[in-house]
Design an enzyme around this catalytic site. Structure first.
Site: not given
Ligand code: ARG
Length: 300
Positions: A80, A129, A225-226
């Site tokens: 993503h 993902d 993320s990642g």
């Molecule tokens: N989707 C988020 C990103 O793109 C990370 C989300 C993590 N969320 C959480 N509540 N731990 O960086």
């Protein structure tokens, strides 16, 4: 005398193939539990990568996502992260970084040659993902740059397993990115708890796992993320257990971070390693054993 060659080869090979080690951290001096996040020590997570993109040619790069270095030319991240810009030319991978805007002398900035997104990645559910960034050139490992180990089967995880998350993401929901790499110790939350009606109500699939704390005091957030969810077991070797993927908000009670189970993608990863590293290591073995053999026979 000849025995030297035969003992030296495995030692060098061992060093060459090593992963999950933190040369700059004295593991025995590790403090007690961490609540919330704090600045990581310089070089604490040598596989942490900052994946950065450029909105248009000539414009500056900015941090989008984290990633984990899994061999000298491959970064594992979340699918993503690649929202708009699919072309590898608009990305770069920054490795051996501590302060997001202040690379140090050992920081390496690499071009990306290929981006591979899992073909079954689903936007709505965040199923599969995962994505791989192949670097244009292999990086040289140093004290600040090391690969993390990838488990080939799911290791047994419990509340006692020592696991950490790291990243330059926000320190609170809707907050801005951090400058210094942050780290926090997290608990692995059992699937049946995380999927309870008043938690994620069944949205956490078997390819995902929850980590953090029940009250939300420790979590990942936007920009993380990642990046890695990493655990060490009996020795001080770190394994990539999860890839930071999703979550409702950040730090909310009963809505912990959701991570992709890295071990479940081991064969997908292996099938996408057009591997320079394996070839190099095989060459390495051949060169060293040939050199050893030749020297051995010449001396005799
Ligand atoms: N989707 C988020 C990103 O793109 C990370 C989300 C993590 N969320 C959480 N509540 N731990 O960086």
């Amino acid at each position: 005398m000849p025995a030297v060659y035969y003992t030296e080869i495995p030692v060098q090979l061992f060093l060459f193939l090593e992963c999950g080690r933190r040369p700059l951290v004295d593991e025995t001096a590790e403090g007690s539990r961490i609540i919330g996040g704090h600045d990581a020590q310089l070089g604490a997570w040598p596989w942490q990568v900052s994946l950065q993109a450029q909105p248009a040619p000539g414009e500056p790069f900015y941090h989008i996502c984290g990633g984990s270095l899994i061999n000298s030319n491959l970064v594992l991240t979340a699918a993503h992260c690649i929202k708009v810009n699919m072309s590898p030319e608009s990305w770069r991978a920054v490795i051996g970084l501590h302060h997001l805007y202040k690379p140090h002398s050992r920081t390496v900035i690499q071009k990306v040659s290929t981006i591979t997104i899992h073909s079954d990645f689903e936007w709505g559910t965040f199923e599969n993902d995962v994505a791989l960034f192949q670097l244009a050139k292999s990086v040289k490992y140093n004290a600040y740059i090391q690969p993390i180990c990838l488990p080939d089967t799911s290791p047994p995880l419990s509340h006692e397993t020592s696991c950490y998350i790291s990243g330059w993401g926000s320190t609170y929901e809707n907050g801005k990115a951090e400058h210094i790499l942050q780290e926090a110790q997290v608990n692995i939350i059992p699937q049946q708890i995380c999927n309870k009606f008043d938690w994620y109500a069944g949205a956490v699939s078997l390819n995902m796992l929850c980590a953090g704390t029940a009250n939300g005091s420790v979590d990942s957030c936007q920009g993380d993320s990642g990046g890695p969810l990493m655990c060490s077991f009996l020795d001080d070797t770190y394994y990539l257990i999860g890839i930071t993927s999703s979550g409702v908000g950040c730090g909310r009670p009963q809505l912990p971070g959701i991570y992709i189970r890295a071990a479940n993608y081991r064969s997908w990863i292996d099938s996408h390693v057009f591997d320079k590293t394996t070839t190099v290591s095989i060459q390495f073995v051949l060169i060293f054993s040939t050199a050893g053999w030749v020297t051995f026979h010449l001396i005799l």
